[in-house]
Design a protein around this motif. Structure first.
Motif, short mmCIF file in Angstrom:
data_model
loop_
_atom_site.label_atom_id
_atom_site.label_comp_id
_atom_site.label_asym_id
_atom_site.label_seq_id
_atom_site.Cartn_x
_atom_site.Cartn_y
_atom_site.Cartn_z
N ASP A 145 10.76 -5.09 -7.51
CA ASP A 145 10.53 -6.53 -7.61
C ASP A 145 11.87 -7.16 -7.92
O ASP A 145 12.59 -6.71 -8.82
CB ASP A 145 9.56 -6.85 -8.75
CG ASP A 145 8.18 -6.24 -8.55
OD1 ASP A 145 7.80 -5.98 -7.39
OD2 ASP A 145 7.47 -6.04 -9.56
N GLN B 174 3.87 -6.84 0.01
CA GLN B 174 4.98 -7.63 -0.55
C GLN B 174 4.61 -9.11 -0.55
O GLN B 174 4.18 -9.65 0.46
CB GLN B 174 6.23 -7.42 0.28
CG GLN B 174 7.42 -8.21 -0.20
CD GLN B 174 8.63 -7.92 0.66
OE1 GLN B 174 9.42 -7.05 0.32
NE2 GLN B 174 8.75 -8.61 1.77
N ARG C 7 10.59 -11.48 -4.61
CA ARG C 7 9.69 -10.58 -3.88
C ARG C 7 9.06 -9.61 -4.88
O ARG C 7 9.77 -8.96 -5.64
CB ARG C 7 10.43 -9.82 -2.79
CG ARG C 7 10.93 -10.79 -1.72
CD ARG C 7 11.71 -10.10 -0.65
NE ARG C 7 12.18 -11.10 0.30
CZ ARG C 7 12.14 -10.96 1.60
NH1 ARG C 7 11.69 -9.83 2.12
NH2 ARG C 7 12.57 -11.91 2.39
N VAL D 99 6.09 -6.51 -5.19
CA VAL D 99 5.34 -5.56 -4.38
C VAL D 99 4.18 -4.97 -5.16
O VAL D 99 4.23 -4.82 -6.37
CB VAL D 99 6.24 -4.43 -3.82
CG1 VAL D 99 7.24 -4.98 -2.83
CG2 VAL D 99 6.96 -3.70 -4.94
N LEU E 121 3.20 -0.73 0.73
CA LEU E 121 3.23 -1.76 -0.29
C LEU E 121 2.87 -3.10 0.33
O LEU E 121 3.19 -3.35 1.49
CB LEU E 121 4.64 -1.88 -0.89
CG LEU E 121 5.29 -0.61 -1.43
CD1 LEU E 121 6.73 -0.88 -1.83
CD2 LEU E 121 4.51 -0.06 -2.60
N VAL F 248 4.98 -3.50 3.69
CA VAL F 248 6.24 -2.77 3.61
C VAL F 248 5.85 -1.29 3.58
O VAL F 248 5.05 -0.87 2.74
CB VAL F 248 7.04 -3.15 2.34
CG1 VAL F 248 8.35 -2.41 2.28
CG2 VAL F 248 7.27 -4.65 2.28
N THR G 185 6.13 -12.96 -1.37
CA THR G 185 7.39 -13.70 -1.51
C THR G 185 7.09 -15.11 -1.97
O THR G 185 6.33 -15.84 -1.32
CB THR G 185 8.16 -13.74 -0.18
OG1 THR G 185 8.40 -12.39 0.24
CG2 THR G 185 9.48 -14.46 -0.33
#
Length: 145
Positions: free
Chosen positions: A120, A73, A132, A134, A71, A64, A75
């Motif tokens: 987050d 990320q 999610r 990060v 970042l 990201v 998931t």
């Protein structure tokens, strides 16, 4: 007496005039490379660990990038996301970290200021249960060497 006052005023003005507005600012202080103090992780840290572990196992990672900050990320879905989401519910709407979009409810670890970049959060809706998280990596991920 007034002469002393005028003389003081002239000296003050000349002192101010000697500092040019185009003078370079002083250099920043040297970085402090001492280790940052830490403490044992609180109980909720396991929520992050479980989510990160699942995301890594399922290769559910993404870059990201807002052009200034990069970042990583992660998931997670299913049980790790459900536990994280339930724990976030204790923060409540008073913290400004819960909102809805149609049938989907979002819960964040902090109040969202402008957008979800760097936040987050978990999302729960029909057929959806994901969180999610990060990690700020800086330019390391996209470095060419």
């Amino acid at each position: 007496m007034w002469r002393a006052g005028v003389l003081g005023l002239v000296l003050a003005v000349s002192a101010c005039a000697s500092v040019s507005p185009s003078s370079p600012p002083p250099p920043p202080p040297a970085p402090d490379f001492a280790a940052v103090p830490s403490a044992p992780a609180p109980a909720r840290a396991v929520l992050y660990a479980d989510c990160l572990s699942q995301a890594i196992t399922k290769d559910a990672m993404a870059l990201v990038d807002d052009g200034d900050t990069q970042l990583l990320q992660f998931t997670c879905t299913g049980a790790p996301a459900q536990r994280f989401n339930e724990a976030l519910s204790v923060m409540g709407e008073a913290a400004g970290s819960v909102w809805s979009d149609g049938d989907t409810t979002f819960r964040a670890t902090t109040k969202v200021r402008a957008n979800l970049f760097g936040v987050d959060y978990c999302a729960k809706g029909p057929g959806l249960m994901e969180c999610r998280i990060v990690l700020n990596t800086g330019p390391f991920l996209t470095a060419k060497n």
